[in-house]
Design an enzyme around this catalytic site. Structure first.
Site, PDB file in Angstrom:
ATOM      1  N   THR A 158       7.672  68.818  19.474  1.00 34.50           N
ATOM      2  CA  THR A 158       8.155  68.265  20.751  1.00 34.50           C
ATOM      3  C   THR A 158       9.309  67.295  20.535  1.00 34.50           C
ATOM      4  OG1 THR A 158       5.966  68.535  21.694  1.00 34.50           O
ATOM      5  CG2 THR A 158       7.433  67.007  22.825  1.00 34.50           C
ATOM      6  N   HIS A 180      18.670  52.266  26.762  1.00 34.51           N
ATOM      7  CA  HIS A 180      17.438  52.965  27.166  1.00 34.51           C
ATOM      8  C   HIS A 180      17.920  53.875  28.273  1.00 34.51           C
ATOM      9  CE1 HIS A 180      13.861  51.075  25.429  1.00 34.51           C
ATOM     10  NE2 HIS A 180      14.296  49.872  25.708  1.00 34.51           N
ATOM     11  N   ASP A 240      19.381  46.903  28.813  1.00 35.66           N
ATOM     12  CA  ASP A 240      18.352  47.549  29.647  1.00 35.66           C
ATOM     13  C   ASP A 240      18.818  47.543  31.101  1.00 35.66           C
ATOM     14  OD1 ASP A 240      17.057  47.522  27.230  1.00 35.66           O
ATOM     15  OD2 ASP A 240      15.249  46.542  27.942  1.00 35.66           O
ATOM     16  N   TYR A 243       9.524  35.810  21.777  1.00 36.63           N
ATOM     17  CA  TYR A 243      10.879  35.636  21.243  1.00 36.63           C
ATOM     18  C   TYR A 243      10.923  34.715  20.032  1.00 36.63           C
ATOM     19  CZ  TYR A 243      12.864  37.672  25.547  1.00 36.63           C
ATOM     20  OH  TYR A 243      13.217  38.510  26.574  1.00 36.63           O
ATOM     21  N   LYS A 251      12.163  55.514  21.225  1.00 34.59           N
ATOM     22  CA  LYS A 251      10.782  55.410  20.715  1.00 34.59           C
ATOM     23  C   LYS A 251      10.086  56.763  20.789  1.00 34.59           C
ATOM     24  CE  LYS A 251      10.187  50.485  21.757  1.00 34.59           C
ATOM     25  NZ  LYS A 251      11.343  50.128  22.585  1.00 34.59           N
ATOM     26  N   ASP A 291      17.183  53.581  22.244  1.00 30.53           N
ATOM     27  CA  ASP A 291      15.847  53.030  21.994  1.00 30.53           C
ATOM     28  C   ASP A 291      14.805  53.968  22.628  1.00 30.53           C
ATOM     29  OD1 ASP A 291      13.672  51.397  21.606  1.00 30.53           O
ATOM     30  OD2 ASP A 291      14.469  49.693  22.732  1.00 30.53           O
ATOM     31  N   ASP A 320       5.930  61.812  19.894  1.00 26.87           N
ATOM     32  CA  ASP A 320       5.057  62.975  20.104  1.00 26.87           C
ATOM     33  C   ASP A 320       4.874  63.781  18.813  1.00 26.87           C
ATOM     34  OD1 ASP A 320       3.675  65.075  21.567  1.00 26.87           O
ATOM     35  OD2 ASP A 320       4.635  64.237  23.346  1.00 26.87           O
ATOM     36  N   ILE A 321       4.305  64.958  18.937  1.00 30.47           N
ATOM     37  CA  ILE A 321       4.159  65.826  17.766  1.00 30.47           C
ATOM     38  C   ILE A 321       5.546  66.322  17.335  1.00 30.47           C
ATOM     39  CG2 ILE A 321       1.811  66.592  18.306  1.00 30.47           C
ATOM     40  CD1 ILE A 321       3.151  69.241  19.340  1.00 30.47           C
ATOM     41  N   GLY A 322       5.631  66.750  16.084  1.00 31.86           N
ATOM     42  CA  GLY A 322       6.924  67.125  15.504  1.00 31.86           C
ATOM     43  C   GLY A 322       7.728  68.105  16.338  1.00 31.86           C
TER      44      GLY A 322
HETATM   45  O1  6AU Z   1      15.615  40.793  24.710  1.00 29.72           O
HETATM   46  P1  6AU Z   1      14.792  41.515  25.755  1.00 29.72           P
HETATM   47  O2  6AU Z   1      13.361  41.034  25.789  1.00 29.72           O
HETATM   48  O3  6AU Z   1      15.424  41.530  27.100  1.00 29.72           O
HETATM   49  O4  6AU Z   1      14.775  43.068  25.329  1.00 29.72           O
HETATM   50  C1  6AU Z   1      14.174  43.520  24.149  1.00 29.72           C
HETATM   51  C2  6AU Z   1      14.491  44.975  23.906  1.00 29.72           C
HETATM   52  C3  6AU Z   1      13.884  45.929  24.934  1.00 29.72           C
HETATM   53  C4  6AU Z   1      12.655  46.479  24.248  1.00 29.72           C
HETATM   54  O5  6AU Z   1      12.389  47.816  24.636  1.00 29.72           O
HETATM   55  C5  6AU Z   1      13.051  46.428  22.760  1.00 29.72           C
HETATM   56  O6  6AU Z   1      13.980  45.358  22.627  1.00 29.72           O
HETATM   57  N1  6AU Z   1      11.912  46.168  21.833  1.00 29.72           N
HETATM   58  C6  6AU Z   1      11.697  47.024  20.728  1.00 29.72           C
HETATM   59  C7  6AU Z   1      12.638  48.017  20.231  1.00 29.72           C
HETATM   60  C8  6AU Z   1      14.046  47.750  20.119  1.00 29.72           C
HETATM   61  O7  6AU Z   1      12.247  49.039  19.729  1.00 29.72           O
HETATM   62  C9  6AU Z   1      10.550  46.859  19.959  1.00 29.72           C
HETATM   63  C10 6AU Z   1       9.699  45.768  20.183  1.00 29.72           C
HETATM   64  O8  6AU Z   1       8.732  45.561  19.475  1.00 29.72           O
HETATM   65  N2  6AU Z   1      10.003  44.897  21.182  1.00 29.72           N
HETATM   66  C11 6AU Z   1      11.099  45.064  22.003  1.00 29.72           C
HETATM   67  O9  6AU Z   1      11.325  44.210  22.871  1.00 29.72           O
HETATM   68  O10 6AU Z   1      14.831  46.976  25.141  1.00 29.72           O
END
Ligand code: 6AU
Length: 277
Positions: free
Chosen positions: A102, A64, A40, A230, A95, A93, A98-100
């Site tokens: 888009t 991301h 990130d 975590y 995520k 990542d 939206d609608i199909g």
């Molecule tokens: O280990 P971190 O906490 O620094 O980062 C966790 C990464 C971030 C979140 O956007 C992603 O995992 N994430 C996701 C994903 C991968 O889809 C889903 C979720 O439930 N929790 C989460 O942290 O990039």
């Protein structure tokens, strides 16, 4: 097939119907790594340095790219080159939610051109079946240039406190993944979700073997101030994770390379224990 979590990656690679899953398991086995770095990071230089430094220890590099302030074609090319150099896959990542109609444009085209460079992308089924149908249609179309080289993960659970992705929502994710085995390779989830059905039961008529990516992995912290929760590599793998996703635990460590090696070793040891136990 025995409960999939007990089956070693080479066997899963050999039997899996999806080429992306086959490649993923093969990379993991070759590198003895089920580690995904969640990078990130906010500029291209940092992102590409991270991919180059940690590349030898990971199976997948998760980005991301909407966080990257100077994201452009050279970022994409840099990531592709490093993926080839270090033999890892790229997971954006994004995520999609939206609608199909888009999401088809957000995935294939647009400013990020995700389909050009990301082997794996995740999506949310908040809007129902349409998003899955749409993305399946895009990647299985005879005109799609990366046919059999792209796959999706359904975000079936979330690690943040108070997540609403539970119960019947999570069950719906499993149902949709079963319905679209040519594009939906598995889940982002905190545990295995696919133990209910075994040989011969899958919608594809073959074996069902969804790949589980678990995020919220950190060996030094229980969470952050913004609701992230975590668990350790060992506990995630015991609960059914095939791949462990770690971000700040690695890239924000004093020595990210040393941290990546530790997370790689912990994740792999837990996988070996699970498959041999
Ligand atoms: O280990 P971190 O906490 O620094 O980062 C966790 C990464 C971030 C979140 O956007 C992603 O995992 N994430 C996701 C994903 C991968 O889809 C889903 C979720 O439930 N929790 C989460 O942290 O990039």
């Amino acid at each position: 097939m025995a409960s999939r979590s007990k089956v070693p990656f080479p066997e899963r690679a050999a039997r899996h119907s999806h080429p992306v899953a086959k490649r993923l398991f093969s990379i993991a086995e070759a590198k003895k790594s089920n580690l995904v770095i969640s990078a990130d990071l906010t500029d291209s230089k940092k992102l590409l340095s991270c991919a180059d430094d940690l590349g030898p220890y990971i199976a997948v590099f998760k980005s991301h790219v909407d966080l990257v302030s100077d994201f452009d074609d050279s970022t994409i090319q840099g990531l592709k080159d490093l993926a080839a150099k270090h033999n890892f896959m790229i997971f954006e990542d994004r995520k999609l939610v939206d609608i199909g109609s888009t999401v088809q444009k957000q995935y294939h085209g647009g400013v990020m051109r995700i389909s050009d460079w990301a082997d794996i992308v995740n999506l949310s089924v908040l809007g129902g079946d349409g998003i899955v149908e749409a993305l399946d249609e895009t990647v299985t179309s005879p005109d799609f240039p990366y046919r059999d080289q792209r796959a999706f993960l359904i975000l079936a659970e979330m690690t943040s406190k108070g997540s609403l992705a539970v119960g019947s929502y999570t069950e719906k994710c499993v149902e949709l993944a079963r319905k679209f085995p040519r594009s939906m390779m598995g889940f982002v989830a905190t545990r295995a979700l696919n133990e209910q059905k075994e040989e011969g039961d899958a919608a594809s008529g073959g074996e069902e073997d969804f790949v589980v990516f678990t995020t919220g992995i950190n060996m030094a912290s229980k969470g952050d101030k913004l609701g992230q929760q975590y668990q350790t590599p060992a506990s995630a793998v015991e609960r059914g994770a095939d791949f462990i996703i770690a971000g700040r635990g690695i890239y924000a460590a004093a020595d990210p390379v040393e941290a990546a090696k530790r997370y790689q070793a912990a994740g792999w040891e837990a996988y070996v224990k699970r498959t041999q136990g």
